[in-house]
Motif scaffolding. Sequence first.
Motif, short mmCIF file in Angstrom:
data_model
loop_
_atom_site.label_atom_id
_atom_site.label_comp_id
_atom_site.label_asym_id
_atom_site.label_seq_id
_atom_site.Cartn_x
_atom_site.Cartn_y
_atom_site.Cartn_z
N PHE A 55 -0.59 -4.43 -55.56
CA PHE A 55 0.34 -3.33 -55.31
C PHE A 55 1.52 -3.66 -54.85
O PHE A 55 2.50 -2.70 -54.10
CB PHE A 55 -0.44 -2.37 -54.10
CG PHE A 55 -1.59 -2.03 -54.64
CD1 PHE A 55 -1.74 -0.98 -55.55
CD2 PHE A 55 -2.89 -2.27 -53.86
CE1 PHE A 55 -3.00 -0.52 -56.04
CE2 PHE A 55 -3.94 -1.82 -54.39
CZ PHE A 55 -4.18 -0.95 -55.58
N LYS A 57 4.86 -4.36 -52.81
CA LYS A 57 5.49 -4.08 -51.28
C LYS A 57 4.65 -3.25 -50.62
O LYS A 57 4.40 -3.25 -49.43
CB LYS A 57 6.91 -3.70 -51.22
CG LYS A 57 8.06 -4.88 -51.62
CD LYS A 57 9.26 -4.31 -51.83
CE LYS A 57 10.35 -5.38 -52.15
NZ LYS A 57 11.67 -4.72 -52.28
N ARG A 58 4.13 -2.17 -51.42
CA ARG A 58 3.36 -1.39 -50.60
C ARG A 58 1.98 -1.86 -50.50
O ARG A 58 1.23 -1.37 -49.35
CB ARG A 58 3.06 -0.02 -51.73
CG ARG A 58 4.25 0.90 -51.69
CD ARG A 58 3.95 2.13 -52.26
NE ARG A 58 5.08 3.03 -52.64
CZ ARG A 58 5.18 3.73 -53.25
NH1 ARG A 58 4.11 4.44 -53.64
NH2 ARG A 58 6.36 4.44 -53.77
N LEU A 61 2.28 -2.97 -46.94
CA LEU A 61 2.19 -2.14 -45.94
C LEU A 61 0.69 -1.45 -45.88
O LEU A 61 0.42 -1.09 -44.76
CB LEU A 61 3.17 -0.91 -46.72
CG LEU A 61 4.58 -1.33 -46.52
CD1 LEU A 61 5.20 -0.12 -47.22
CD2 LEU A 61 5.03 -1.44 -45.02
N TRP A 62 0.09 -1.58 -47.07
CA TRP A 62 -1.34 -1.28 -46.85
C TRP A 62 -1.96 -2.14 -46.01
O TRP A 62 -2.88 -1.93 -44.97
CB TRP A 62 -2.15 -1.27 -48.36
CG TRP A 62 -3.56 -0.73 -48.27
CD1 TRP A 62 -4.17 0.33 -48.54
CD2 TRP A 62 -4.77 -1.83 -47.87
NE1 TRP A 62 -5.20 0.29 -48.16
CE2 TRP A 62 -5.80 -1.04 -48.10
CE3 TRP A 62 -4.67 -3.19 -47.65
CZ2 TRP A 62 -7.04 -1.47 -47.69
CZ3 TRP A 62 -6.13 -3.59 -47.59
CH2 TRP A 62 -7.02 -2.63 -47.77
N THR A 131 -8.49 4.81 -49.21
CA THR A 131 -7.07 4.63 -49.80
C THR A 131 -7.29 3.83 -51.09
O THR A 131 -6.52 3.84 -51.99
CB THR A 131 -6.30 3.83 -48.87
OG1 THR A 131 -6.85 2.46 -48.45
CG2 THR A 131 -5.94 4.53 -47.64
N PHE A 183 -1.54 7.12 -44.36
CA PHE A 183 -1.06 6.13 -45.07
C PHE A 183 -0.82 7.12 -46.55
O PHE A 183 0.20 6.53 -47.20
CB PHE A 183 -1.95 5.06 -45.21
CG PHE A 183 -1.60 4.18 -46.32
CD1 PHE A 183 -0.72 3.00 -45.88
CD2 PHE A 183 -2.04 4.15 -47.61
CE1 PHE A 183 -0.27 2.02 -46.89
CE2 PHE A 183 -1.57 3.07 -48.79
CZ PHE A 183 -0.73 2.38 -48.32
N ASN A 184 -1.98 7.38 -46.97
CA ASN A 184 -1.72 8.31 -48.47
C ASN A 184 -0.73 9.30 -48.47
O ASN A 184 -0.01 9.46 -49.53
CB ASN A 184 -3.16 9.02 -48.73
CG ASN A 184 -4.28 7.90 -49.07
OD1 ASN A 184 -3.91 6.95 -49.57
ND2 ASN A 184 -5.57 8.29 -48.85
N ILE A 187 3.05 7.02 -47.08
CA ILE A 187 3.30 5.62 -48.19
C ILE A 187 2.66 5.66 -49.58
O ILE A 187 3.15 5.76 -50.37
CB ILE A 187 2.87 4.28 -47.71
CG1 ILE A 187 3.76 4.34 -45.99
CG2 ILE A 187 3.22 3.09 -48.24
CD1 ILE A 187 3.18 3.24 -45.10
N LEU A 189 -0.24 4.34 -52.29
CA LEU A 189 -0.36 3.12 -53.44
C LEU A 189 0.40 3.22 -54.85
O LEU A 189 -0.31 4.23 -55.37
CB LEU A 189 -1.64 2.31 -53.35
CG LEU A 189 -2.01 1.76 -52.11
CD1 LEU A 189 -3.64 1.48 -52.18
CD2 LEU A 189 -1.22 0.62 -51.70
#
Length: 195
Positions: A55, A57-58, A61-62, A131, A183-184, A187, A189
């Motif tokens: 994924f 960069k994300r 973050l995850w 996620t 998160f979803n 941000i 994925l």
Amino acid sequence: MDLIDRLIEYDKALMVRINNEWHHPVLDILFQHIRETYFWMPVYLFFIVFAALNFGKRGWLWILAAVLTIAITDQVSSNLIKNNIMRLRPCRDPEIADQIRFFIKYCPRSSSFTSSHATNHFGFASFVVLTLRNFTGPWINILILFAATVSYAQVYVGVHYPLDVCCGAIVGSSIGYGMSIIFNKKIGLPAFARS
């Protein structure tokens, strides 16, 4: 006897039954290991590597959100709840300590309620499932069974009551669910990274 007293009495009886009657020599060995870091850490590392590789960069973050989820569940269970609800662990409870089979090297002195193992594992599992399900398919739900197995091991070896792990599972799942929603929405994925 009020409802809370009855619930605690039933909880103790169920703990003794799980520990004393619902056992097998193979499980005696297996559950000692399932609850330990060296057993479950490879599962966590797998998802960290999976996110980082797929994924971009994300994915990082995850990973940050997953670590934050565990940090929150641990603080809520270990500091907020345990510091305010003191409950003797089964292995220290004079009412039942002599009735249980104890499998690990020491009995922690911290409060039994809630189980931090249950809170942390269910928090992580809920976050991961909610996620990553669109990317992994239904097999990811096995992670919930994994969290339940680690939690059950806590009762089996004599360090927690069933109510400790059930409430820990509810608290952890709630936090994991909340973190997955944040998160979803904020941000999310992307499709699997090509690079």
